[in-house]
Design a protein around this motif. Structure first.
Motif, PDB file in Angstrom:
ATOM      1  N   LEU A 183       0.844  -1.216  -0.063  1.00  0.00           N
ATOM      2  CA  LEU A 183      -0.120   0.018  -0.019  1.00  0.00           C
ATOM      3  C   LEU A 183       1.071   1.203   0.048  1.00  0.00           C
ATOM      4  O   LEU A 183       0.241   2.362   0.312  1.00  0.00           O
ATOM      5  CB  LEU A 183      -0.737   0.152   1.416  1.00  0.00           C
ATOM      6  N   ASP A 184       2.246   1.069  -0.344  1.00  0.00           N
ATOM      7  CA  ASP A 184       3.141   2.169  -0.323  1.00  0.00           C
ATOM      8  C   ASP A 184       2.620   3.419  -1.417  1.00  0.00           C
ATOM      9  O   ASP A 184       2.333   2.840  -2.269  1.00  0.00           O
ATOM     10  CB  ASP A 184       4.585   1.454  -0.648  1.00  0.00           C
ATOM     11  N   GLY A 185       2.634   4.544  -1.003  1.00  0.00           N
ATOM     12  CA  GLY A 185       2.354   5.643  -1.858  1.00  0.00           C
ATOM     13  C   GLY A 185       0.832   5.525  -2.135  1.00  0.00           C
ATOM     14  O   GLY A 185       0.405   6.450  -2.878  1.00  0.00           O
ATOM     15  N   ALA A 186       0.110   4.943  -1.403  1.00  0.00           N
ATOM     16  CA  ALA A 186      -1.501   4.869  -1.784  1.00  0.00           C
ATOM     17  C   ALA A 186      -2.313   6.128  -1.095  1.00  0.00           C
ATOM     18  O   ALA A 186      -1.822   6.475  -0.053  1.00  0.00           O
ATOM     19  CB  ALA A 186      -2.148   3.315  -1.372  1.00  0.00           C
ATOM     20  N   ASP A 187      -3.123   6.535  -1.623  1.00  0.00           N
ATOM     21  CA  ASP A 187      -4.210   7.386  -1.075  1.00  0.00           C
ATOM     22  C   ASP A 187      -5.347   6.919  -0.281  1.00  0.00           C
ATOM     23  O   ASP A 187      -6.068   6.309  -1.235  1.00  0.00           O
ATOM     24  CB  ASP A 187      -4.583   8.373  -2.082  1.00  0.00           C
ATOM     25  N   LEU A 188      -5.138   6.781   1.126  1.00  0.00           N
ATOM     26  CA  LEU A 188      -6.231   5.916   1.967  1.00  0.00           C
ATOM     27  C   LEU A 188      -6.893   7.057   2.577  1.00  0.00           C
ATOM     28  O   LEU A 188      -7.550   6.542   3.547  1.00  0.00           O
ATOM     29  CB  LEU A 188      -5.326   4.887   2.656  1.00  0.00           C
ATOM     30  N   ARG A 189      -7.091   8.176   2.246  1.00  0.00           N
ATOM     31  CA  ARG A 189      -7.744   9.088   3.058  1.00  0.00           C
ATOM     32  C   ARG A 189      -9.251   8.739   3.178  1.00  0.00           C
ATOM     33  O   ARG A 189     -10.080   8.403   2.183  1.00  0.00           O
ATOM     34  CB  ARG A 189      -7.687  10.468   2.429  1.00  0.00           C
ATOM     35  N   ARG A 190      -9.538   8.705   4.234  1.00  0.00           N
ATOM     36  CA  ARG A 190     -11.114   8.370   4.753  1.00  0.00           C
ATOM     37  C   ARG A 190     -11.741   6.833   4.134  1.00  0.00           C
ATOM     38  O   ARG A 190     -12.981   6.673   4.103  1.00  0.00           O
ATOM     39  CB  ARG A 190     -12.222   9.502   4.120  1.00  0.00           C
ATOM     40  N   ALA A 191     -10.504   6.259   4.082  1.00  0.00           N
ATOM     41  CA  ALA A 191     -10.925   4.735   3.833  1.00  0.00           C
ATOM     42  C   ALA A 191     -11.047   4.164   5.131  1.00  0.00           C
ATOM     43  O   ALA A 191     -10.932   4.311   6.128  1.00  0.00           O
ATOM     44  CB  ALA A 191      -9.797   4.042   3.092  1.00  0.00           C
ATOM     45  N   LYS A 192     -11.898   2.812   5.007  1.00  0.00           N
ATOM     46  CA  LYS A 192     -12.513   1.911   6.282  1.00  0.00           C
ATOM     47  C   LYS A 192     -11.695   0.746   6.062  1.00  0.00           C
ATOM     48  O   LYS A 192     -12.018   0.092   5.190  1.00  0.00           O
ATOM     49  CB  LYS A 192     -14.177   1.894   6.153  1.00  0.00           C
ATOM     50  N   PHE A 193     -10.951   0.517   7.395  1.00  0.00           N
ATOM     51  CA  PHE A 193     -10.218  -0.780   7.347  1.00  0.00           C
ATOM     52  C   PHE A 193     -10.707  -1.423   8.661  1.00  0.00           C
ATOM     53  O   PHE A 193      -9.818  -2.312   9.204  1.00  0.00           O
ATOM     54  CB  PHE A 193      -8.709  -0.327   7.612  1.00  0.00           C
ATOM     55  N   ARG A 194     -11.553  -1.168   9.336  1.00  0.00           N
ATOM     56  CA  ARG A 194     -11.985  -1.560  10.676  1.00  0.00           C
ATOM     57  C   ARG A 194     -12.053  -3.291  10.591  1.00  0.00           C
ATOM     58  O   ARG A 194     -12.385  -3.917   9.627  1.00  0.00           O
ATOM     59  CB  ARG A 194     -13.637  -1.328  10.990  1.00  0.00           C
ATOM     60  N   LYS A 195     -11.057  -3.533  11.651  1.00  0.00           N
ATOM     61  CA  LYS A 195     -10.939  -5.072  11.656  1.00  0.00           C
ATOM     62  C   LYS A 195      -9.973  -5.657  10.681  1.00  0.00           C
ATOM     63  O   LYS A 195     -10.194  -6.958  10.459  1.00  0.00           O
ATOM     64  CB  LYS A 195     -11.978  -5.655  12.255  1.00  0.00           C
ATOM     65  N   ALA A 196      -9.321  -5.007   9.836  1.00  0.00           N
ATOM     66  CA  ALA A 196      -8.772  -5.743   8.763  1.00  0.00           C
ATOM     67  C   ALA A 196      -7.410  -6.156   8.979  1.00  0.00           C
ATOM     68  O   ALA A 196      -6.761  -5.706  10.071  1.00  0.00           O
ATOM     69  CB  ALA A 196      -8.574  -4.486   7.409  1.00  0.00           C
ATOM     70  N   LYS A 197      -6.946  -6.794   8.518  1.00  0.00           N
ATOM     71  CA  LYS A 197      -5.683  -7.757   8.616  1.00  0.00           C
ATOM     72  C   LYS A 197      -4.348  -6.979   8.016  1.00  0.00           C
ATOM     73  O   LYS A 197      -4.564  -7.084   6.577  1.00  0.00           O
ATOM     74  CB  LYS A 197      -5.678  -9.245   8.635  1.00  0.00           C
ATOM     75  N   LEU A 198      -3.693  -6.272   8.463  1.00  0.00           N
ATOM     76  CA  LEU A 198      -2.445  -5.469   7.858  1.00  0.00           C
ATOM     77  C   LEU A 198      -1.174  -5.875   8.128  1.00  0.00           C
ATOM     78  O   LEU A 198      -0.286  -5.231   7.835  1.00  0.00           O
ATOM     79  CB  LEU A 198      -2.761  -3.892   8.062  1.00  0.00           C
ATOM     80  N   SER A 199      -1.165  -6.970   8.933  1.00  0.00           N
ATOM     81  CA  SER A 199       0.208  -7.170   9.366  1.00  0.00           C
ATOM     82  C   SER A 199       0.978  -7.580   8.186  1.00  0.00           C
ATOM     83  O   SER A 199       0.611  -8.203   7.252  1.00  0.00           O
ATOM     84  CB  SER A 199       0.095  -8.529  10.259  1.00  0.00           C
ATOM     85  N   LEU A 200       2.362  -7.174   8.313  1.00  0.00           N
ATOM     86  CA  LEU A 200       3.488  -7.395   7.299  1.00  0.00           C
ATOM     87  C   LEU A 200       3.276  -6.622   5.928  1.00  0.00           C
ATOM     88  O   LEU A 200       3.755  -6.931   4.973  1.00  0.00           O
ATOM     89  CB  LEU A 200       3.733  -8.838   6.951  1.00  0.00           C
ATOM     90  N   SER A 201       2.318  -5.658   5.968  1.00  0.00           N
ATOM     91  CA  SER A 201       1.864  -4.989   4.769  1.00  0.00           C
ATOM     92  C   SER A 201       3.044  -3.763   4.736  1.00  0.00           C
ATOM     93  O   SER A 201       3.468  -3.173   5.749  1.00  0.00           O
ATOM     94  CB  SER A 201       0.419  -4.477   4.768  1.00  0.00           C
ATOM     95  N   ASN A 202       2.917  -3.220   3.583  1.00  0.00           N
ATOM     96  CA  ASN A 202       3.882  -1.835   3.348  1.00  0.00           C
ATOM     97  C   ASN A 202       3.014  -0.600   3.272  1.00  0.00           C
ATOM     98  O   ASN A 202       2.539  -0.626   2.168  1.00  0.00           O
ATOM     99  CB  ASN A 202       4.743  -2.066   2.320  1.00  0.00           C
ATOM    100  N   MET A 203       2.881   0.244   4.278  1.00  0.00           N
ATOM    101  CA  MET A 203       2.120   1.424   4.353  1.00  0.00           C
ATOM    102  C   MET A 203       3.145   2.451   4.094  1.00  0.00           C
ATOM    103  O   MET A 203       2.595   3.824   4.206  1.00  0.00           O
ATOM    104  CB  MET A 203       1.553   1.543   5.625  1.00  0.00           C
TER     105      MET A 203
END
Length: 135
Positions: free
Chosen positions: A67-87
């Protein structure tokens, strides 16, 4: 690997991918504004540089996702699994990240302090990715 970026138009805005199996999918640079990925399996997916404003990933598996360089403004990630991801370098202003698993993600230069998240994750990120070093 599912490649959705080369031959197919990269505008998937307002599309529904609820519960979809999209392991290793390539959405690099795609327009995914307001797309819905709730409950989807997106492990290893590439969203680098994608426009994901107001997209929904509630309960989605984004482990090892880019997810590097992604525009995630106002996105909903409730209870998502983001372990080991690239933010790295992600824009997170107003993103709802309550209940996510993301302590072991890469948050370098991401404005995580502008997202809504659990206090425990905020404290952990502040230790590893302090705001003063990320700005």
């Amino acid at each position: 690997m599912t490649n959705l970026s080369d031959e197919v138009q990269k505008d998937f805005s307002f599309q529904s991918f609820i519960g979809a199996e999209l392991v290793d999918a390539d959405f690099e640079g795609a327009n995914l504004r307001r797309a819905i990925f709730d409950g989807a399996n997106l492990e290893g997916a590439n969203f680098s540089g994608a426009d994901l404003r107001k997209a929904s990933f509630i309960g989605a598996n984004l482990m090892k996702a880019a997810l590097d360089g992604a525009d995630l403004r106002r996105a909903k990630f409730r209870k998502a699994k983001l372990s080991l991801s690239n933010m790295q370098d992600a824009k997170l202003e107003g993103a709802d990240m309550r209940g996510i698993r993301g302590r072991y993600a890469i948050w370098r230069r991401a404005d995580w302090w502008n997202a809504r998240m659990d206090d425990s994750l905020s404290r952990a990120l502040n230790k590893k990715w302090p705001r003063t070093q990320n700005e």
